[in-house]
Motif scaffolding. Structure first.
Motif, PDB file in Angstrom:
ATOM      1  N   MET A   1      62.630  40.530  41.944  1.00 50.85           N
ATOM      2  CA  MET A   1      62.928  41.800  41.271  1.00 50.85           C
ATOM      3  C   MET A   1      61.924  42.861  41.699  1.00 50.85           C
ATOM      4  N   ALA A   2      62.411  44.076  41.927  1.00 55.14           N
ATOM      5  CA  ALA A   2      61.561  45.171  42.386  1.00 55.14           C
ATOM      6  C   ALA A   2      60.887  45.865  41.212  1.00 55.14           C
ATOM      7  N   LEU A   3      59.814  46.562  41.532  1.00 60.32           N
ATOM      8  CA  LEU A   3      59.164  47.455  40.577  1.00 60.32           C
ATOM      9  C   LEU A   3      59.311  48.883  41.078  1.00 60.32           C
ATOM     10  N   ASN A  21      60.724  48.089  35.824  1.00 58.04           N
ATOM     11  CA  ASN A  21      61.825  47.473  36.556  1.00 58.04           C
ATOM     12  C   ASN A  21      63.125  48.150  36.118  1.00 58.04           C
ATOM     13  N   GLN A  22      64.261  47.482  36.307  1.00 61.39           N
ATOM     14  CA  GLN A  22      65.536  48.101  35.951  1.00 61.39           C
ATOM     15  C   GLN A  22      65.718  48.250  34.440  1.00 61.39           C
ATOM     16  N   GLU A 110      60.093  41.685  30.961  1.00 59.09           N
ATOM     17  CA  GLU A 110      59.777  40.879  32.143  1.00 59.09           C
ATOM     18  C   GLU A 110      58.532  41.367  32.874  1.00 59.09           C
ATOM     19  N   LEU A 111      57.876  42.386  32.321  1.00 61.66           N
ATOM     20  CA  LEU A 111      56.641  42.897  32.910  1.00 61.66           C
ATOM     21  C   LEU A 111      55.441  42.180  32.310  1.00 61.66           C
ATOM     22  N   CYS A 132      55.859  41.783  37.978  1.00 63.78           N
ATOM     23  CA  CYS A 132      57.188  41.337  37.570  1.00 63.78           C
ATOM     24  C   CYS A 132      57.624  40.307  38.592  1.00 63.78           C
ATOM     25  N   ASN A 252      60.221  52.167  45.313  1.00 57.53           N
ATOM     26  CA  ASN A 252      60.774  50.861  44.975  1.00 57.53           C
ATOM     27  C   ASN A 252      59.958  49.806  45.715  1.00 57.53           C
ATOM     28  N   LYS A 254      59.050  46.035  46.615  1.00 56.32           N
ATOM     29  CA  LYS A 254      59.708  44.730  46.676  1.00 56.32           C
ATOM     30  C   LYS A 254      58.738  43.655  47.121  1.00 56.32           C
TER      31      LYS A 254
END
Length: 278
Positions: A1-3, A21-22, A110-111, A132, A252, A254
């Motif tokens: 998952m990206a930040l 994140n999202q 999720e952080l 994350c 973004n 990754k």
């Protein structure tokens, strides 16, 4: 998952950094007014309703002046040390105050946010790693010297906000009084361009995709000067100067180290901001 990361402002006139994140995000420091924070996030297409917590590095006004109002308006928990709360003379609702302790991870969705102590002339100053899954972002500003804590955490980062506060020659030859020059460069003040560069050259991981140079001095540094020192050693790392006048784009970050700029409704106030003297 990206930040997703952005600097909403960086400098002695106010500091505020967004990492998320999202689904959820946190702010590190709120040195802008509530209204200005909202305005800049809106320009970037970021929602305050995704922000689930605020983390405070120390009590200096350029890191906390917008905190009471924004925490109250959005009912955001504030992770802060007792010494920072006391010395900042902050009036926060009791149920919003959460304990911040070095090396103890805090889970926000999720952080995972982990604080660690740093050298700075404040009560209980801390820097932060926000992670994350396998992606890690560091927020490293207001640091008197590059201690082992900083080195060990910097080595882990896919992206980082790193202080490059002053050029040593500009500070030495400038008009600041002697006591202020000593405060800035004396080990409990700020990192110079040279100190930040040495950290970057020696300890940058190969997978670091973005470095945001932060907290540049208005009088003792120049964005071009700072950035140009790093470019020869950057390799695949993109080097950006975080402005003291406006927000950066959203980046973004990754795990692969391949990152991209997310430009959401981003309209810079000045196309030449990176060339302005800070």
């Amino acid at each position: 998952m990206a930040l997703f990361i952005t600097s909403l402002n960086s400098g002695s006139n106010g500091n505020c950094y967004y990492v998320g994140n999202q689904r959820e995000a946190v702010l590190v420091d709120v040195g802008l007014s509530c209204r200005e924070t909202e305005k800049r996030m809106l320009r970037l297409g970021l929602s305050m309703h995704k922000v689930k917590a605020i983390f405070i590095s120390h009590e200096h006004s350029d890191h906390i002046k917008g905190l009471p109002l924004i925490a109250k308006k959005y009912q955001l928990p504030v992770y802060i040390t007792p010494g920072t709360l006391k010395n900042g003379r902050l009036l926060l609702e009791n149920h919003l105050v959460k304990p911040l302790r070095g090396y103890e991870p805090v889970q926000i969705g999720e952080l995972t946010i982990t604080a660690f102590p740093k050298f700075h002339d404040a009560a209980e100053p801390h820097s932060f790693i926000v992670s994350c899954q396998n992606v890690k972002v560091g927020v490293f500003t207001d640091i008197g010297c590059p201690c082992e804590n900083l080195v060990s955490h910097f080595k882990q980062c896919h992206a980082a906000f790193l202080e490059a506060n002053y050029d040593e020659k500009m500070l030495a030859q400038g008009n600041y009084p002697y006591h202020l020059k000593r405060r800035i460069s004396g080990g409990y003040g700020h990192l110079s361009n040279r100190q930040a560069l040495e950290l970057f050259k020696t300890h940058k991981p190969d997978y670091m995709s973005h470095l945001l140079l932060a907290h540049l001095s208005k009088d003792n540094n120049c964005p071009d000067l700072a950035r140009n020192m790093f470019i020869p050693y950057a390799g695949s790392t993109q080097v950006i100067v975080a402005s003291r006048h406006e927000e950066t784009p959203v980046y973004n970050i990754k795990h692969t180290g391949v990152s991209e700029v997310i430009v959401r409704n981003y309209q810079p106030q000045s196309q030449t901001v990176q060339y302005q003297l800070f």
